[in-house]
Design an enzyme around this catalytic site. Structure first.
Site: not given
Length: 430
Positions: A209, A252, A304, A248
């Protein structure tokens, strides 16, 4: 004589390329999170490295300098100012490293694909020489691009052009961290792993990330830009009939992280932007994952934005932009035991995206929403979603079990839409 002096002064300013009205940029390095500005203001608040002594204030221009300043993720109060562009994919002498430089033990993509082709390998997890070589190669890259951020740290970009590319900033089991005014680009994984059974068809799993919070508390992320700029996944090939993903998340927040505020930031040109809570079985996340997202722009993001498990997440005054022709799945992901409280968010979408597409639920039961604008028109997002899913087990209630009290002034969606368009992202702190 007065006119002559003014003429000389103007000429000198022009020679120095400094406009006569220029003002010195405000030093933001010792700023702390304002009171009541989201969940990160709860309790003791978030002050980052504001207490650092002069010996622990650094201006860095390359990866080696940044790594030294981070001090292995130490808890010593520190302020790190990033000047210009820093490439994490470099050796200690500053030479750029590419994927071939990290590959070791005989790893090769063609050999890896031949070894684990589902038509011959089947559905078992990869194992054997090529998977071992992939793991060793991935470990070499991780040594360079994974940068641990310790407690009591402030990282700020200087000016309007501070860039950190190829890096995976990790706030792991640390607290009281501020990251501001920084363009984070292209956390590119050279060695994705094939997971045969993911999603039924199998999928490629990546490691990095742009920012990863795990076990982190009291974190303020403000005026950052996070994207895949340089290597968009959309341009990667497909192997085993699945897109060969290299990235990714952009940000996150997992592993029982808690008390996080993300403000005035821009998340762009990416598939899975922000995951809050990574597993339905991670019951240790209960009572954690309290996050505020306000005045952010999600642009050309597939999904997301965010997807939430367990957490109490306040999502207000954000701007969502889905360009014509771009891929899109959903924005708000309502998952296990999540409590999303969404207020005054504005969505701009092309004609093929409908109101009901903005929300997707996996085992979620509730979503509070008010003040939603969809292409300039007010909509009741929850009512539309439930009408679309009428009679299904995915109907959501409006009672998320909590009401936000920590927030800045909540603007109307119309006002936030304008303000975020011109004020979100790196280089735009006023």
């Amino acid at each position: 004589m007065r006119l002559r002096h003014l003429t000389i002064a103007a000429a000198l300013l022009a020679t120095l390329c400094i406009p006569a009205h220029a003002e010195a940029a405000r030093d933001i390095s010792r700023d702390i999170l304002p009171a009541d500005d989201g969940w990160a203001a709860y309790g003791s608040g978030t002050t980052g490295g504001s207490a650092a002594d002069d010996a622990h204030v650094f201006t860095v221009t390359d990866r080696a300098g940044l790594a030294r300043a981070l001090d292995g993720g130490s808890d010593t109060p520190k302020i790190i100012k990033i000047a210009g562009t820093i490439d994490a994919d470099t050796d200690d002498d500053g030479h750029h490293l590419d994927c071939d430089d990290y590959a070791t033990d005989g790893y090769g993509l063609k050999k890896y694909l031949a070894a684990y082709d589902p038509r011959t390998w089947g559905s078992a997890r990869p194992s054997g020489p090529q998977e071992e070589a992939r793991q060793a190669s991935a470990a070499k890259q991780a040594e360079r691009v994974t940068l641990p951020v310790g407690s009591n740290t402030t990282i700020v970009g200087l000016g309007d052009s501070a860039v950190l590319k190829g890096a995976n900033l990790q706030v792991k089991n640390a607290g009281n961290v501020i990251i501001r005014n920084l363009d984070l680009r292209d956390a590119y994984d050279c060695f994705p792993v094939w997971q045969p059974n993911t999603g039924g068809l199998g999928d490629w799993k990546t490691s990095y990330d742009n920012i990863w919070l795990t076990g982190a508390t009291h974190v303020w992320i403000d005026h950052v830009t996070a994207s895949d700029k340089g290597h968009p996944d959309a341009k990667e090939p497909a192997y085993f009939a699945r897109n060969y993903l290299r990235h990714d998340g952009l940000l996150d927040i997992t592993g029982a992280s808690d008390l996080v505020t993300v403000s005035w930031s821009r998340f762009a040109d990416h598939d899975k932007a922000m995951l809050i809570g990574n597993s339905d079985s991670a019951t240790e996340d209960r009572g954690k994952l309290r996050v505020t997202l306000h005045h952010n722009q999600f642009e050309s993001v597939v999904q997301r934005a965010p997807r939430v498990r367990f957490g109490q997440v306040h999502v207000y005054d954000n701007r969502y932009v889905v360009p014509e022709g771009s891929e899109y799945r959903y924005s708000l992901g309502v998952s296990t035991e999540s409590g999303i409280y969404a207020e005054n968010n504005a969505f701009h979408t092309p004609s093929h995206v409908e109101v009901a597409d903005l929300v997707k639920s996996w085992n979620g039961t509730a979503l509070h929403q008010t003040g939603t604008l969809f292409n300039g028109y007010p909509v009741d997002l929850l009512a539309v979603y439930n009408a679309y899913n009428s009679g299904s087990e995915r109907d959501l209630t409006a009672d998320v079990g909590w009401t936000p009290t920590l927030h800045t002034k909540i603007d109307s969606a119309e006002t936030a839409d304008r303000e975020v368009a011109r004020g979100a992202g790196a280089g735009r702190i006023r």
